[in-house]
Scaffold this motif. Structure first.
Motif, PDB file in Angstrom:
ATOM      1  N   THR A   5       0.851  -1.183   0.000  1.00  0.00           N
ATOM      2  CA  THR A   5       0.000   0.000   0.000  1.00  0.00           C
ATOM      3  C   THR A   5       0.884   1.229   0.000  1.00  0.00           C
ATOM      4  N   LEU A  29      -2.460  -1.632  -3.117  1.00  0.00           N
ATOM      5  CA  LEU A  29      -3.620  -0.852  -2.697  1.00  0.00           C
ATOM      6  C   LEU A  29      -3.149   0.597  -2.605  1.00  0.00           C
ATOM      7  N   SER A  88      -9.148  -0.825  -1.358  1.00  0.00           N
ATOM      8  CA  SER A  88      -8.201   0.243  -1.050  1.00  0.00           C
ATOM      9  C   SER A  88      -8.991   1.482  -0.664  1.00  0.00           C
TER      10      SER A  88
END
Length: 222
Positions: A5, A29, A88
């Motif tokens: 992420t 994400l 996300s």
């Protein structure tokens, strides 16, 4: 499986692409994703509502083909990859205000409204594992500076309710003395092989005001 992420903070360059490539993640994400972002070798699904005219709130990027889902919240994107649902999200930050997509008078109210919408969609997932991440604007331990303690508790209740835990919770923030506000949550049934922070700087120049975070998991606990 490796999941990353990163809040791109609306920026993109060859250095951003190199950092992502270097982590060799299966799924990213991403949040605050500029329109000019190009991820070679990835199938990408962005949130439908723009954060700004030139950037998306969130995106799911996968090296394998994905099936895009309707956004569970305007500041989130969702997709299914190999039977796993990935979400996300950006969650409200202190000072975000009450304009769309945020709803509520206080920061805690806005966080509650956002995670309640997400939880409603999470509960609809059937026959699929859930992995949820992004820029949640909350630490999950220690001092709280970006969000609120009440907001943190709302997030924790959703995590407990859908059976997720957060391997990034105790990883450091880019600011010394703070813990990450960017997270990846995975099912408790998955075995976490490792989690680490990736400094988002090259030659002393920041690529984003957020570092990236990567979690490695296997399908089941040994």
């Amino acid at each position: 499986m490796r999941i990353g992420t990163w809040n791109l903070a609306g920026s993109w360059s060859d250095a951003h692409a190199a950092l992502i490539d270097g982590e060799d993640c299966d799924v990213w994400l991403l949040t605050e994703v500029p329109d000019k972002t190009v991820l070679d070798g990835f199938d990408v699904h962005r949130s439908a509502s723009p954060m700004r005219p030139w950037k998306s709130w969130a995106a799911v990027a996968s090296r394998r083909s994905l099936c895009a889902l309707a956004d569970p919240h305007p500041a989130s994107a969702a997709a299914v990859v190999d039977g796993v649902t990935f979400v996300s999200s950006i969650l409200p930050w202190k000072g975000c205000g009450g304009s769309a997509p945020w709803v509520g008078e206080t920061h805690a109210d806005r966080t509650l409204a956002a995670v309640t919408a997400l939880r409603g969609r999470f509960d609809e997932i059937s026959g699929s594992a859930l992995i949820w991440g992004g820029d949640w604007n909350h630490a999950l331990a220690g001092r709280e500076t970006a969000g609120s303690m009440a907001g943190r508790h709302h997030i924790e209740r959703v995590l407990a309710g859908v059976g997720l835990h957060v391997p990034t919770a105790l990883l450091a923030h880019g600011i010394p003395g703070l813990l990450s506000i960017d997270h990846i949550a995975v099912p408790r049934s998955m075995h976490v092989e490792g989690a680490h922070r990736v400094g988002a700087a090259v030659a002393g120049k920041r690529l984003s005001d957020h570092d990236a975070y990567v979690v490695s998991v296997s399908a089941t606990r040994p």
